[in-house]
Design a protein around this motif. Sequence first.
Motif, mmCIF file in Angstrom:
data_model
loop_
_atom_site.group_PDB
_atom_site.id
_atom_site.type_symbol
_atom_site.label_atom_id
_atom_site.label_comp_id
_atom_site.label_asym_id
_atom_site.label_seq_id
_atom_site.Cartn_x
_atom_site.Cartn_y
_atom_site.Cartn_z
ATOM 1 N N ARG A 1 0.843 -1.205 0.000
ATOM 2 C CA ARG A 1 0.000 0.000 0.000
ATOM 3 C C ARG A 1 0.876 1.252 0.000
ATOM 4 N N GLU A 2 1.956 1.235 0.781
ATOM 5 C CA GLU A 2 2.849 2.386 0.846
ATOM 6 C C GLU A 2 3.568 2.587 -0.488
ATOM 7 N N ARG A 3 4.040 1.480 -1.062
ATOM 8 C CA ARG A 3 4.756 1.575 -2.344
ATOM 9 C C ARG A 3 3.870 2.199 -3.424
ATOM 10 N N ALA A 4 2.576 1.860 -3.393
ATOM 11 C CA ALA A 4 1.655 2.365 -4.420
ATOM 12 C C ALA A 4 1.513 3.888 -4.367
ATOM 13 N N THR A 5 1.968 4.532 -3.280
ATOM 14 C CA THR A 5 1.843 5.996 -3.181
ATOM 15 C C THR A 5 3.007 6.719 -3.871
#
Length: 207
Positions: A76-80
């Motif tokens: 989820r963090e990487r997708a930001t």
Amino acid sequence: MKIKLITVALLTALGTTVTVAADNDIAALVEQYIASGFKQGEKQHTERIVQDETQKQCTTYRNKIPSEMQKAFMERERATIKYPESGKLSGNWEQGQKTFTDGFAWRVGTIMPDKPDAVRGGNCYACHAADPKEVAAGNIGSTLTGYGKLRGNTPETIKYTYEKIYNSNTYMPCSSMPRLGHNGVLTPEQIADIVAFLVDPESPVNK
Ligand code: HEC
């Protein structure tokens, strides 16, 4: 003896119930106090203290995300993460040095309120050493002195460093390092300049 044991068990059971109730009350009270403490500032200050999903999870699990949840968390963090339009993840180290050093990372309060379009710094020295000549360096984070010398400035190191600065939680759930790109403190271009400051052989970090 038996009576004594029962009493202890009863007290423990009672104690546990009471503690749980008090914890909930305290949590609500803390939220209330924090919210009222930020009322005087600009609207963005009260918006900033609203937790997103990631911060809520870190609070719930006291910064220790269960191992079975970590993969989804980090994805989820990487997708930001957003990258510079130029595609260059390592920019100008001299500019990066200025941004790394600039302490105006994210201002709250009424004296010098931060503006949405302000050019901000990273305030990285608050937590990290880097240029050995800088004496005012913190040690909450690891030392970054010699970073490029130790890791080289390969595409892999550059990509990791860029992503780490953009969103520290991509590599470590609930890191105490701010998510500087994700939170809009630094632009992708500013982050690329900081990457250069860390990896470029000409940078004082690697001298
Ligand atoms: C509030 C403290 C804090 C601030 C401010 C901070 N960091 Fe960090 N940083 C940490 C901590 C703690 C770690 C180690 C935990 C982790 O990996 O997330 C870390 C890890 C790192 C790493 C990974 C190091 C490694 O060995 O792989 C890099 C690179 C880094 N920080 C760069 C920066 C840069 C650049 C800035 C400023 C734009 C910055 N940090 C601001 C606390 C901070």
